[in-house]
Structure formats: structure tokens, C-alpha cells
Design a protein around this motif. Structure first.
Motif, PDB file in Angstrom:
ATOM      1  N   VAL A 186     -11.395  33.857  -7.956  1.00 46.99           N
ATOM      2  CA  VAL A 186      -9.945  33.760  -8.131  1.00 46.99           C
ATOM      3  C   VAL A 186      -9.504  34.902  -9.040  1.00 46.99           C
ATOM      4  CG1 VAL A 186      -8.045  32.332  -8.967  1.00 46.99           C
ATOM      5  CG2 VAL A 186     -10.036  31.259  -7.904  1.00 46.99           C
ATOM      6  N   LEU A 187      -8.512  35.650  -8.591  1.00 55.21           N
ATOM      7  CA  LEU A 187      -7.973  36.761  -9.365  1.00 55.21           C
ATOM      8  C   LEU A 187      -6.513  36.488  -9.692  1.00 55.21           C
ATOM      9  CD1 LEU A 187      -9.385  39.589  -7.103  1.00 55.21           C
ATOM     10  CD2 LEU A 187     -10.344  38.812  -9.261  1.00 55.21           C
ATOM     11  N   ASN A 188      -6.087  36.910 -10.847  1.00 56.30           N
ATOM     12  CA  ASN A 188      -4.685  36.832 -11.279  1.00 56.30           C
ATOM     13  C   ASN A 188      -4.188  35.416 -11.517  1.00 56.30           C
ATOM     14  OD1 ASN A 188      -4.475  39.629 -11.090  1.00 56.30           O
ATOM     15  ND2 ASN A 188      -3.939  39.516  -8.938  1.00 56.30           N
ATOM     16  N   GLY A 189      -5.036  34.545 -11.969  1.00 56.70           N
ATOM     17  CA  GLY A 189      -4.607  33.204 -12.341  1.00 56.70           C
ATOM     18  C   GLY A 189      -4.282  33.156 -13.823  1.00 56.70           C
ATOM     19  N   VAL A 190      -3.594  32.113 -14.239  1.00 57.79           N
ATOM     20  CA  VAL A 190      -3.251  31.955 -15.651  1.00 57.79           C
ATOM     21  C   VAL A 190      -3.670  30.569 -16.093  1.00 57.79           C
ATOM     22  CG1 VAL A 190      -1.368  31.889 -17.328  1.00 57.79           C
ATOM     23  CG2 VAL A 190      -1.327  33.559 -15.478  1.00 57.79           C
ATOM     24  N   GLY A 191      -4.412  30.488 -17.187  1.00 56.62           N
ATOM     25  CA  GLY A 191      -4.857  29.200 -17.707  1.00 56.62           C
ATOM     26  C   GLY A 191      -5.698  28.445 -16.694  1.00 56.62           C
ATOM     27  N   SER A 192      -5.453  27.159 -16.581  1.00 57.72           N
ATOM     28  CA  SER A 192      -6.244  26.323 -15.678  1.00 57.72           C
ATOM     29  C   SER A 192      -5.722  26.349 -14.249  1.00 57.72           C
ATOM     30  CB  SER A 192      -6.270  24.882 -16.189  1.00 57.72           C
ATOM     31  OG  SER A 192      -4.954  24.362 -16.209  1.00 57.72           O
ATOM     32  N   SER A 193      -4.712  27.172 -13.975  1.00 60.97           N
ATOM     33  CA  SER A 193      -4.133  27.195 -12.626  1.00 60.97           C
ATOM     34  C   SER A 193      -5.150  27.593 -11.565  1.00 60.97           C
ATOM     35  CB  SER A 193      -2.922  28.131 -12.571  1.00 60.97           C
ATOM     36  OG  SER A 193      -3.315  29.476 -12.734  1.00 60.97           O
ATOM     37  N   CYS A 194      -6.110  28.447 -11.921  1.00 62.52           N
ATOM     38  CA  CYS A 194      -7.082  28.874 -10.911  1.00 62.52           C
ATOM     39  C   CYS A 194      -7.958  27.706 -10.465  1.00 62.52           C
ATOM     40  CB  CYS A 194      -7.935  30.019 -11.408  1.00 62.52           C
ATOM     41  SG  CYS A 194      -9.049  29.598 -12.735  1.00 62.52           S
ATOM     42  N   THR A 195      -8.370  26.872 -11.381  1.00 62.01           N
ATOM     43  CA  THR A 195      -9.207  25.732 -11.001  1.00 62.01           C
ATOM     44  C   THR A 195      -8.382  24.639 -10.337  1.00 62.01           C
ATOM     45  OG1 THR A 195      -9.029  24.884 -13.263  1.00 62.01           O
ATOM     46  CG2 THR A 195     -10.997  26.173 -12.720  1.00 62.01           C
ATOM     47  N   GLU A 196      -7.140  24.487 -10.755  1.00 60.17           N
ATOM     48  CA  GLU A 196      -6.257  23.486 -10.131  1.00 60.17           C
ATOM     49  C   GLU A 196      -5.930  23.867  -8.691  1.00 60.17           C
ATOM     50  OE1 GLU A 196      -2.917  23.394 -12.742  1.00 60.17           O
ATOM     51  OE2 GLU A 196      -4.018  22.354 -14.325  1.00 60.17           O
TER      52      GLU A 196
ATOM     53  N   GLU B 269     -15.100  32.496 -10.785  1.00 65.04           N
ATOM     54  CA  GLU B 269     -16.005  32.582  -9.647  1.00 65.04           C
ATOM     55  C   GLU B 269     -16.855  31.325  -9.600  1.00 65.04           C
ATOM     56  OE1 GLU B 269     -19.689  35.394  -8.898  1.00 65.04           O
ATOM     57  OE2 GLU B 269     -17.784  36.440  -8.605  1.00 65.04           O
ATOM     58  N   GLN B 270     -16.970  30.732  -8.426  1.00 66.33           N
ATOM     59  CA  GLN B 270     -17.768  29.520  -8.250  1.00 66.33           C
ATOM     60  C   GLN B 270     -18.665  29.687  -7.047  1.00 66.33           C
ATOM     61  OE1 GLN B 270     -15.258  26.099  -8.020  1.00 66.33           O
ATOM     62  NE2 GLN B 270     -14.480  26.383 -10.062  1.00 66.33           N
ATOM     63  N   THR B 271     -19.811  29.011  -7.093  1.00 70.45           N
ATOM     64  CA  THR B 271     -20.746  29.054  -5.978  1.00 70.45           C
ATOM     65  C   THR B 271     -20.911  27.640  -5.447  1.00 70.45           C
ATOM     66  OG1 THR B 271     -21.901  30.887  -7.011  1.00 70.45           O
ATOM     67  CG2 THR B 271     -23.081  29.689  -5.287  1.00 70.45           C
ATOM     68  N   GLN B 272     -20.839  27.500  -4.128  1.00 78.17           N
ATOM     69  CA  GLN B 272     -20.987  26.202  -3.487  1.00 78.17           C
ATOM     70  C   GLN B 272     -21.898  26.332  -2.291  1.00 78.17           C
ATOM     71  OE1 GLN B 272     -16.589  25.652  -2.948  1.00 78.17           O
ATOM     72  NE2 GLN B 272     -17.137  23.580  -3.516  1.00 78.17           N
ATOM     73  N   ASN B 273     -22.510  25.215  -1.919  1.00 81.51           N
ATOM     74  CA  ASN B 273     -23.221  25.112  -0.654  1.00 81.51           C
ATOM     75  C   ASN B 273     -22.358  24.273   0.267  1.00 81.51           C
ATOM     76  OD1 ASN B 273     -25.602  26.538  -0.855  1.00 81.51           O
ATOM     77  ND2 ASN B 273     -26.710  24.854  -1.802  1.00 81.51           N
TER      78      ASN B 273
ATOM     79  N   TYR C 283     -13.334  34.433  -0.685  1.00 86.72           N
ATOM     80  CA  TYR C 283     -14.495  33.610  -0.363  1.00 86.72           C
ATOM     81  C   TYR C 283     -15.522  34.487   0.320  1.00 86.72           C
ATOM     82  CZ  TYR C 283     -11.689  29.563  -1.459  1.00 86.72           C
ATOM     83  OH  TYR C 283     -10.920  28.639  -2.111  1.00 86.72           O
ATOM     84  N   ARG C 284     -16.736  34.471  -0.197  1.00 83.55           N
ATOM     85  CA  ARG C 284     -17.857  35.176   0.433  1.00 83.55           C
ATOM     86  C   ARG C 284     -18.871  34.123   0.827  1.00 83.55           C
ATOM     87  NH1 ARG C 284     -17.547  38.743  -4.500  1.00 83.55           N
ATOM     88  NH2 ARG C 284     -18.939  37.131  -5.200  1.00 83.55           N
ATOM     89  N   ILE C 285     -19.270  34.147   2.102  1.00 86.99           N
ATOM     90  CA  ILE C 285     -20.230  33.170   2.613  1.00 86.99           C
ATOM     91  C   ILE C 285     -21.513  33.910   2.944  1.00 86.99           C
ATOM     92  CG2 ILE C 285     -20.694  31.427   4.364  1.00 86.99           C
ATOM     93  CD1 ILE C 285     -17.601  31.225   4.696  1.00 86.99           C
ATOM     94  N   GLY C 286     -22.596  33.544   2.260  1.00 90.68           N
ATOM     95  CA  GLY C 286     -23.882  34.192   2.467  1.00 90.68           C
ATOM     96  C   GLY C 286     -24.623  33.616   3.655  1.00 90.68           C
TER      97      GLY C 286
END
Length: 70
Positions: free
Chosen positions: A21-31, A62-66, A9-12
Motif C-alpha cells: 500500500v502506497l500513500n496511505g495515512v495512519g491506519s487507513s492502509c490496513t482498514e 506490505e503484507q504477504t498472504q497465501n 498485488y504481486r502473486i508468486g
């Protein structure tokens, strides 16, 4: 067997949070990150790297959120 995943997580200074997310498989990273994403606020954008669509062992998401104040 559960797969090890690294989540960064990087917070600007502007409050935007970039989740990678690194080293995930399939939809596991989003889950695996959905709970913390919900707690942090609305997801502005989502970028799924090509590895997400492959059967390879490494997946990057990679996702970006506020962050929203409650």
C-alpha cells in the motif's frame, strides 16, 4: 477529503501474495485492505514501513498472504 492510495498485488509462483500500500495515512492502509485480505486467506506476516508511524503524507504497508482454496 479522501486520500488516493495505490495498492499493488504481486502473486508468486508459489501462490504467495504480496500486498503493498502506497500513500496511505495512519491506519487507513490496513482498514482499506482488510476486506480483500480476509477474502484471500490468512495473513502470514505484516511489515509496516517506518512511514506508517510518521505523520508524513506517504505510507507504505506490505503484507504477504497465501491464497487458500475453499
Amino acid at each position: 477529503m479522501a486520500q488516493y492510495q495505490k495498492i499493488e498485488y504481486r502473486i508468486g509462483a508459489d501462490g504467495k501474495i504480496v500486498e503493498t500500500v502506497l500513500n496511505g495515512v495512519g491506519s487507513s492502509c490496513t482498514e482499506n485492505t482488510s476486506g480483500i485480505e480476509k477474502a484471500l486467506g490468512k495473513v502470514e506476516s505484516q511489515k509496516l514501513f517506518p512511514e506508517y508511524y510518521q505523520d508524513g503524507e506517504e505510507l507504505i504497508n506490505e503484507q504477504t498472504q497465501n491464497q487458500t482454496e475453499m
